[in-house]
Design a protein around this motif. Structure first.
Motif, PDB file in Angstrom:
ATOM      1  N   ARG A 142       0.837  -1.192   0.000  1.00 43.94           N
ATOM      2  CA  ARG A 142       0.000   0.000   0.000  1.00 43.94           C
ATOM      3  C   ARG A 142       0.875   1.247   0.000  1.00 43.94           C
ATOM      4  NH1 ARG A 142      -5.423  -1.367   1.349  1.00 43.94           N
ATOM      5  NH2 ARG A 142      -5.586  -3.571   1.936  1.00 43.94           N
ATOM      6  N   GLN A 143       0.473   2.222  -0.803  1.00 46.40           N
ATOM      7  CA  GLN A 143       1.199   3.478  -0.903  1.00 46.40           C
ATOM      8  C   GLN A 143       0.200   4.630  -0.858  1.00 46.40           C
ATOM      9  OE1 GLN A 143       4.467   3.997  -1.030  1.00 46.40           O
ATOM     10  NE2 GLN A 143       5.132   1.862  -1.220  1.00 46.40           N
ATOM     11  N   PRO A 144       0.583   5.753  -0.279  1.00 44.50           N
ATOM     12  CA  PRO A 144      -0.349   6.890  -0.261  1.00 44.50           C
ATOM     13  C   PRO A 144      -0.537   7.518  -1.640  1.00 44.50           C
ATOM     14  CG  PRO A 144       1.759   7.513   0.700  1.00 44.50           C
ATOM     15  CD  PRO A 144       1.807   6.025   0.500  1.00 44.50           C
ATOM     16  N   HIS A 145       0.497   7.416  -2.495  1.00 39.06           N
ATOM     17  CA  HIS A 145       0.410   8.079  -3.807  1.00 39.06           C
ATOM     18  C   HIS A 145       1.440   7.501  -4.758  1.00 39.06           C
ATOM     19  CE1 HIS A 145       1.982  11.208  -6.616  1.00 39.06           C
ATOM     20  NE2 HIS A 145       0.704  11.298  -6.898  1.00 39.06           N
ATOM     21  N   ILE A 146       1.039   7.281  -6.008  1.00 38.72           N
ATOM     22  CA  ILE A 146       1.979   6.943  -7.073  1.00 38.72           C
ATOM     23  C   ILE A 146       1.516   7.633  -8.353  1.00 38.72           C
ATOM     24  CG2 ILE A 146       2.609   4.685  -6.104  1.00 38.72           C
ATOM     25  CD1 ILE A 146       0.849   3.393  -8.286  1.00 38.72           C
ATOM     26  N   ALA A 147       2.415   7.742  -9.313  1.00 35.94           N
ATOM     27  CA  ALA A 147       2.075   8.214 -10.656  1.00 35.94           C
ATOM     28  C   ALA A 147       2.310   7.063 -11.628  1.00 35.94           C
ATOM     29  CB  ALA A 147       2.926   9.411 -11.040  1.00 35.94           C
ATOM     30  N   VAL A 148       1.331   6.793 -12.472  1.00 36.59           N
ATOM     31  CA  VAL A 148       1.399   5.679 -13.422  1.00 36.59           C
ATOM     32  C   VAL A 148       1.325   6.236 -14.840  1.00 36.59           C
ATOM     33  CG1 VAL A 148       0.286   3.546 -14.214  1.00 36.59           C
ATOM     34  CG2 VAL A 148       0.246   4.153 -11.779  1.00 36.59           C
ATOM     35  N   GLN A 149       2.210   5.756 -15.713  1.00 41.80           N
ATOM     36  CA  GLN A 149       2.115   6.138 -17.117  1.00 41.80           C
ATOM     37  C   GLN A 149       0.869   5.508 -17.722  1.00 41.80           C
ATOM     38  OE1 GLN A 149       6.099   5.035 -18.685  1.00 41.80           O
ATOM     39  NE2 GLN A 149       6.176   7.158 -19.353  1.00 41.80           N
TER      40      GLN A 149
END
Length: 219
Positions: free
Chosen positions: A63-70
């Motif tokens: 689990r992560q609070p935020h990611i950016a995905v292409q």
């Protein structure tokens, strides 16, 4: 490259999405989308990136609070609680059954909501990076995915699908004397399986189980 700025105004709030990525990962999270915005539009207007918050990788339970995905790494996307529709509510469109072959030999069927006599190429061009597919199913198992947005870049072939014609063809090709056992994906368990890609089957099983699709635990 930065994601397109998001204006959190009236009607623009975090909504749940599920992404099936091209590296076999299934990710749940939330994106900011406006009232009435469709899923293809939400993903296709991000300048190549989409911000996910409250992220959950289903395979690893990370689990992560935020990611950016292409966005070009997304195979298809869905809105688990239908907060983001695949079509505009005001759209008056016909249902056109189609079959898609995606990269890696993956096949799915569903309905395109295009206008009568509209060419498939014109329909695809009108939607940009992602196209809406209603009542999508993985084939040959028939596992239901629901309404999804499919990445056009991952589509190798798309054709109209006639259920009646397919059934008639299957009847003509049937050999009653032969007994073939099918696995839960609908793939022959003996000789036919030799032609099946082990990597593709493992990928399908992973996606089905992580997405908690019906009958997934039988695979």
């Amino acid at each position: 490259m930065k994601d397109q700025p998001i204006i959190r105004g009236a009607g623009n709030r975090a909504r749940a999405v599920q992404l099936c990525l091209r590296d076999q990962a299934v990710v749940q999270g939330t994106v900011f989308a406006a009232d009435g915005q469709t899923l293809p539009a939400c993903l296709g207007k991000r300048k190549g990136w989409v911000n996910l918050t409250s992220v959950h990788f289903l395979a690893t339970d990370e689990r992560q609070p935020h990611i950016a995905v292409q966005t070009n790494r997304i195979l298809w996307a869905s809105s688990p609680n239908a907060e983001i529709p695949v079509h505009s509510a005001s759209a008056q469109l016909a249902s056109r059954p189609v079959e898609l072959q995606l990269e890696g030999g993956l096949v799915m069927r569903g309905d395109l909501g295009n206008a009568p006599k509209q060419r498939l190429s014109d329909y695809l061009a009108a939607f940009g990076e992602f196209i809406p597919l209603r009542d999508a199913q993985l084939m040959p198992s028939g596992l239901a995915l629901g309404d999804i947005a499919v990445n056009q870049e991952a589509i190798e072939r798309l054709r109209e699908h006639d259920e009646n014609a397919s059934a008639a063809q299957s009847d003509r090709e049937a050999q009653p004397a032969a007994t073939i056992t099918l696995d839960p994906f609908g793939v022959p368990a003996a000789t036919e399986r030799k032609r099946e890609s082990p990597g593709l089957r493992h990928w399908l099983v992973t996606v089905a189980r992580e997405a908690k699709l019906p009958r997934a635990e039988e695979l």
